[in-house]
Design an enzyme around this catalytic site. Structure first.
Site, PDB file in Angstrom:
ATOM      1  N   ASP A 291      -0.356  23.708  13.998  1.00  0.00           N
ATOM      2  CA  ASP A 291      -0.830  22.813  14.151  1.00  0.00           C
ATOM      3  C   ASP A 291      -0.399  21.133  13.260  1.00  0.00           C
ATOM      4  O   ASP A 291       0.171  21.468  12.290  1.00  0.00           O
ATOM      5  CB  ASP A 291      -2.185  23.385  12.901  1.00  0.00           C
ATOM      6  CG  ASP A 291      -3.089  25.091  13.289  1.00  0.00           C
ATOM      7  OD1 ASP A 291      -2.775  25.213  14.575  1.00  0.00           O
ATOM      8  OD2 ASP A 291      -3.951  24.418  12.693  1.00  0.00           O
ATOM      9  N   ARG A 292      -1.551  20.193  13.858  1.00  0.00           N
ATOM     10  CA  ARG A 292      -0.788  18.706  13.577  1.00  0.00           C
ATOM     11  C   ARG A 292      -0.747  18.422  12.189  1.00  0.00           C
ATOM     12  O   ARG A 292       0.089  17.701  12.194  1.00  0.00           O
ATOM     13  CB  ARG A 292      -2.012  18.296  14.759  1.00  0.00           C
ATOM     14  CG  ARG A 292      -1.927  16.785  14.308  1.00  0.00           C
ATOM     15  CD  ARG A 292      -3.128  16.039  15.360  1.00  0.00           C
ATOM     16  NE  ARG A 292      -1.855  14.141  14.825  1.00  0.00           N
ATOM     17  CZ  ARG A 292      -2.603  13.084  15.912  1.00  0.00           C
ATOM     18  NH1 ARG A 292      -3.615  13.877  17.170  1.00  0.00           N
ATOM     19  NH2 ARG A 292      -2.272  12.312  15.793  1.00  0.00           N
TER      20      ARG A 292
END
Length: 313
Positions: free
Chosen positions: A142-143
């Site tokens: 995930d970012r």
């Protein structure tokens, strides 16, 4: 930004064989967004051995590829890597083999561009490591998640490592700080997950009996007064799996702007946490070519260490 002004004719070397034409062009035409790559392939501007191909065509040694001249409008160009990002990525490589690399991904950096993200880690790293003819993500983070991210430097390595993922021969361990006291006896969460559109083009994940089978192992690392440091081992690899499973268990991750609760958000503020507390701390995988297990560990970022110090007071 690199930009071709004349038609290029490229002979495919044996080490480039096996990769898709779109991925080859992404590396060759640095700065071009994937949507533009798809467009020039569909329009027949890209030819292989003087013939049209589809975007999923896999190159073979000896192929002759026509790469058209490309002029990008400023709005569609992928950003050039800044000096700061270049230095950050160079310093984030934890370990590297002949055909693989593990990087300690910084929080806040998407793994790839798209959906308004002008440049992601993979696009930036291809610019930084222009000595490599092939570079692809083996998996994603995930970012807002930091830590161990595995990349392949050859097509064969990518195929081998993807097989290891499918066969659950890759061990991934995460550290997460969650609200409340996680019960030591709760070591397993199995809840089907489904992706949905949350509006404004944002994709989220929820527990749904019609969703995909998803399993995560959890163990308590350290218990504090109102939060718990846990280790998470995803058995399956669904989007946002650890975050949604933890929230489903009643213990949302601190700093989670998608699945957090009033309690977890309050605790994040109290601990001065300005990001998601989720870190891919360790990764073990069979090395392509010899199968020997390789274990790589990523140190906890300073921001997360500081939050833990405050939790211990």
């Amino acid at each position: 930004m690199s930009e071709g002004r004349e038609v290029q004719w490229v002979d495919i070397a044996p080490e480039q064989a096996g990769q898709r034409i779109d991925n080859f062009l992404m590396t060759r035409l640095k700065g071009a967004p994937r949507a533009l790559i798809y467009r020039i392939v569909r329009k027949g501007e890209v030819r292989v051995n003087k013939k049209r191909v589809k975007v999923d065509y896999r190159l073979q040694a000896g192929d002759l590829v026509r790469v058209p001249p490309l002029r990008l409008a400023p709005r569609e160009a992928v950003k050039e890597v800044s000096d700061n990002l270049r230095d950050l990525l160079i310093g984030s490589v934890i370990m590297e083999g002949p055909d693989w690399m593990v990087i300690n991904k910084p929080s806040g950096l998407a793994v790839h561009g798209g959906s308004g993200v002008k440049i992601g880690l993979i696009e930036a790293l291809r610019q930084v490591r222009d000595d490599l003819t092939f570079l692809e993500l083996v998996h994603r983070l995930d970012r807002d998640t930091s830590g161990c991210l595995l990349l392949a430097k050859s097509r064969d390595a990518l195929v081998t490592l993807n097989e290891s993922l499918k066969k659950h021969a890759m061990d991934k361990r995460y550290l997460a700080l969650v609200s409340g006291r996680w019960p030591a006896r709760k070591t397993y969460v199995s809840a089907r997950l489904d992706r949905f559109d949350a509006g404004n083009g944002e994709r989220r994940v929820r527990v749904d009996p019609n969703g995909k089978v998803s399993r995560t192992h959890f163990s308590v690392v350290e218990t504090f007064e109102k939060v718990t440091l846990i280790e998470a081992e995803p058995v399956t690899g669904r989007t946002h799996q650890i975050r949604v499973h933890a929230a489903h268990a009643g213990h949302a991750l601190l700093g989670d702007d998608k699945y957090g609760t009033r309690e977890s958000n309050h605790m994040a503020q109290r601990l001065g946490l300005g990001r998601l507390f989720l870190h891919a701390r360790a990764l073990t995988f069979p090395e392509p070519g010899n199968g020997r297990p390789v274990t790589v560990k990523a140190p906890l970022p300073e921001a997360l260490e500081e939050a833990l110090k405050r939790a211990r007071k």
